[in-house]
Design a protein around this motif. Structure first.
Motif, PDB file in Angstrom:
ATOM      1  N   UNK A 163       0.877  -1.238   0.166  1.00 31.16           N
ATOM      2  CA  UNK A 163       0.055  -0.012   0.114  1.00 31.16           C
ATOM      3  C   UNK A 163       0.895   1.100  -0.089  1.00 31.16           C
ATOM      4  N   UNK A 164       2.007   1.312   0.694  1.00 29.68           N
ATOM      5  CA  UNK A 164       3.004   2.295   0.785  1.00 29.68           C
ATOM      6  C   UNK A 164       3.607   2.605  -0.617  1.00 29.68           C
ATOM      7  N   UNK A 165       4.013   1.611  -1.366  1.00 28.48           N
ATOM      8  CA  UNK A 165       4.319   1.820  -2.743  1.00 28.48           C
ATOM      9  C   UNK A 165       3.367   2.192  -3.788  1.00 28.48           C
ATOM     10  N   UNK A 166       2.233   1.582  -3.574  1.00 27.69           N
ATOM     11  CA  UNK A 166       1.168   1.966  -4.549  1.00 27.69           C
ATOM     12  C   UNK A 166       0.482   3.544  -4.132  1.00 27.69           C
ATOM     13  N   UNK A 167       0.752   3.829  -2.905  1.00 24.97           N
ATOM     14  CA  UNK A 167       0.282   5.176  -2.715  1.00 24.97           C
ATOM     15  C   UNK A 167       1.338   6.291  -3.169  1.00 24.97           C
ATOM     16  N   UNK A 168       2.722   5.929  -3.255  1.00 26.91           N
ATOM     17  CA  UNK A 168       3.732   6.670  -3.912  1.00 26.91           C
ATOM     18  C   UNK A 168       3.678   6.863  -5.149  1.00 26.91           C
ATOM     19  N   UNK A 169       3.354   5.919  -6.154  1.00 34.83           N
ATOM     20  CA  UNK A 169       3.212   5.513  -7.540  1.00 34.83           C
ATOM     21  C   UNK A 169       1.859   6.275  -7.924  1.00 34.83           C
ATOM     22  N   UNK A 170       0.807   6.368  -7.050  1.00 31.83           N
ATOM     23  CA  UNK A 170      -0.401   7.023  -7.317  1.00 31.83           C
ATOM     24  C   UNK A 170      -0.093   8.594  -7.274  1.00 31.83           C
ATOM     25  N   UNK A 171       0.586   9.216  -6.166  1.00 32.74           N
ATOM     26  CA  UNK A 171       1.036  10.417  -5.866  1.00 32.74           C
ATOM     27  C   UNK A 171       1.707  11.116  -7.226  1.00 32.74           C
ATOM     28  N   UNK A 172       2.841  10.176  -7.661  1.00 28.88           N
ATOM     29  CA  UNK A 172       3.502  10.497  -8.742  1.00 28.88           C
ATOM     30  C   UNK A 172       2.681  10.754  -9.981  1.00 28.88           C
ATOM     31  N   UNK A 173       1.896   9.829 -10.218  1.00 30.01           N
ATOM     32  CA  UNK A 173       0.991   9.880 -11.514  1.00 30.01           C
ATOM     33  C   UNK A 173       0.048  11.115 -11.360  1.00 30.01           C
ATOM     34  N   UNK A 174      -0.602  11.436 -10.160  1.00 30.65           N
ATOM     35  CA  UNK A 174      -1.412  12.501 -10.286  1.00 30.65           C
ATOM     36  C   UNK A 174      -0.968  13.962  -9.861  1.00 30.65           C
ATOM     37  N   UNK A 175       0.427  13.777  -9.655  1.00 31.82           N
ATOM     38  CA  UNK A 175       1.199  15.018  -9.299  1.00 31.82           C
ATOM     39  C   UNK A 175       0.917  16.203 -10.393  1.00 31.82           C
ATOM     40  N   UNK A 176       0.453  17.425  -9.946  1.00 28.68           N
ATOM     41  CA  UNK A 176      -0.075  18.519 -10.995  1.00 28.68           C
ATOM     42  C   UNK A 176       1.166  19.096 -11.594  1.00 28.68           C
ATOM     43  N   UNK A 177       2.615  18.801 -11.122  1.00 29.29           N
ATOM     44  CA  UNK A 177       3.762  19.478 -11.820  1.00 29.29           C
ATOM     45  C   UNK A 177       4.697  18.587 -12.027  1.00 29.29           C
ATOM     46  N   UNK A 178       4.519  17.472 -12.936  1.00 31.46           N
ATOM     47  CA  UNK A 178       5.312  16.492 -13.236  1.00 31.46           C
ATOM     48  C   UNK A 178       6.572  16.986 -14.003  1.00 31.46           C
ATOM     49  N   UNK A 179       7.652  16.368 -13.721  1.00 36.03           N
ATOM     50  CA  UNK A 179       8.784  16.861 -14.452  1.00 36.03           C
ATOM     51  C   UNK A 179       8.825  16.301 -16.045  1.00 36.03           C
ATOM     52  N   UNK A 180       9.152  17.168 -16.976  1.00 35.52           N
ATOM     53  CA  UNK A 180       9.163  16.736 -18.359  1.00 35.52           C
ATOM     54  C   UNK A 180      10.181  15.734 -18.764  1.00 35.52           C
ATOM     55  N   UNK A 181      10.056  14.957 -19.547  1.00 35.78           N
ATOM     56  CA  UNK A 181      11.265  14.154 -20.126  1.00 35.78           C
ATOM     57  C   UNK A 181      12.280  14.736 -20.394  1.00 35.78           C
ATOM     58  N   UNK A 182      12.373  15.940 -21.093  1.00 37.83           N
ATOM     59  CA  UNK A 182      13.560  16.793 -21.100  1.00 37.83           C
ATOM     60  C   UNK A 182      14.364  17.027 -19.970  1.00 37.83           C
ATOM     61  N   UNK A 183      13.470  17.536 -19.100  1.00 38.30           N
ATOM     62  CA  UNK A 183      13.917  18.132 -17.725  1.00 38.30           C
ATOM     63  C   UNK A 183      14.888  16.862 -16.762  1.00 38.30           C
TER      64      UNK A 183
END
Length: 272
Positions: A163-183
């Motif tokens: 559940x901890x890993x799932x939560x971290x993945x979910x936060x990353x996927x839904x994060x409103x300011x994700x890093x760009x591939x080139x960044x």
């Protein structure tokens, strides 16, 4: 959220708490939110400054090569902008590389240095991992990307809690300011291009090197090299936690940081 135009980019930062200034510099892929779990302990005693490095969060992500020295210049320009004359500097992983370059380029600005899970120069295994992580975002989605990198970030014990890993993945996927591939790509190449091994002897501020025994990405030998190379540096090895020790063991990390900082004289010249 304050923003300042420095060194050709718009840089986002945040200041919380009162007291002596304490600057937190995040690592690869991470923005200022990485420090969230240690913030409650730190803001009770310090004026904590967090920033988004170029390439992540709400700071500009130019599609051109980055260097660790350039990101240290970004950070120094921020300190000038907010009128900080001298600051305790904490850097995690790539953030520790930035912190080293800041201490080398602007020693008059750095009162003390705390290097978490960091390095002077990676070995072939580390370099291969970082090079691959820099290239993957252009070929796979965010969820799969997190699933690829997280086994390197957390300890077996932490990773065994689904559940901890799932939560971290979910936060990353839904994060409103994700890093760009080139960044991500340019940050990865900045990491690979940095080498402070021959210059560690020129870092003369009080320094704490902190790492977890279970860190498999930047193993203890990297921190030992830092502690041996920086005059009078102190090495602390935590029993628990992986590379992402600020998330996995925030209480232990905050305690080690505060213990070190509490022993600094006010002039920051040497440990008591």
């Amino acid at each position: 959220m304050p923003r300042v135009h420095v060194n050709g980019i718009d840089l986002f930062y945040e200041i919380q708490g009162t007291g002596e200034p304490l600057l937190l510099i995040s690592g690869f892929l991470c923005d200022r939110s990485y420090w969230s779990l240690v913030m409650p302990s730190l803001v009770k005693q310090y004026q904590v400054i967090r920033l988004d490095n170029r390439g992540v969060g709400r700071t500009s992500a130019p599609d051109s090569p980055y260097s660790i020295q350039q990101m240290a210049t970004d950070t120094a320009a921020l300190l000038e902008h907010i009128g900080i004359e001298k600051v305790n500097v904490v850097g995690h992983s790539m953030g520790g590389q930035i912190a080293q370059e800041l201490a080398l380029a602007r020693p008059e600005k750095v009162q003390s240095l705390i290097l978490l899970s960091s390095l002077a120069k990676g070995d072939p295994l580390f370099n291969s991992i970082i090079a691959t992580w820099g290239e993957l975002p252009g070929t796979i989605d965010q969820k799969l990307y997190q699933q690829v990198i997280l086994p390197w970030i957390f300890s077996d014990a932490f990773y065994s809690i689904p559940e901890m890993i799932d939560m971290i993945v979910d936060i990353a996927v839904k994060y409103p300011f994700p890093p760009t591939p080139h960044g991500i790509f340019h940050q990865s190449r900045a990491i690979l291009g940095c080498d402070t091994r021959q210059r560690l002897k020129d870092i003369h501020c009080p320094t704490l090197v902190l790492v977890s025994k279970q860190d498999i990405l930047t193993p203890v030998k990297f921190s030992e090299q830092l502690a041996q190379g920086i005059p009078n540096a102190e090495l602390v090895v935590l029993e628990r936690g992986g590379h992402g020790l600020v998330v996995e063991s925030p209480e232990a990390v905050a305690s080690a940081m505060l213990n070190f900082l509490s022993r600094l004289p006010k002039n920051g010249m040497s440990l008591m």
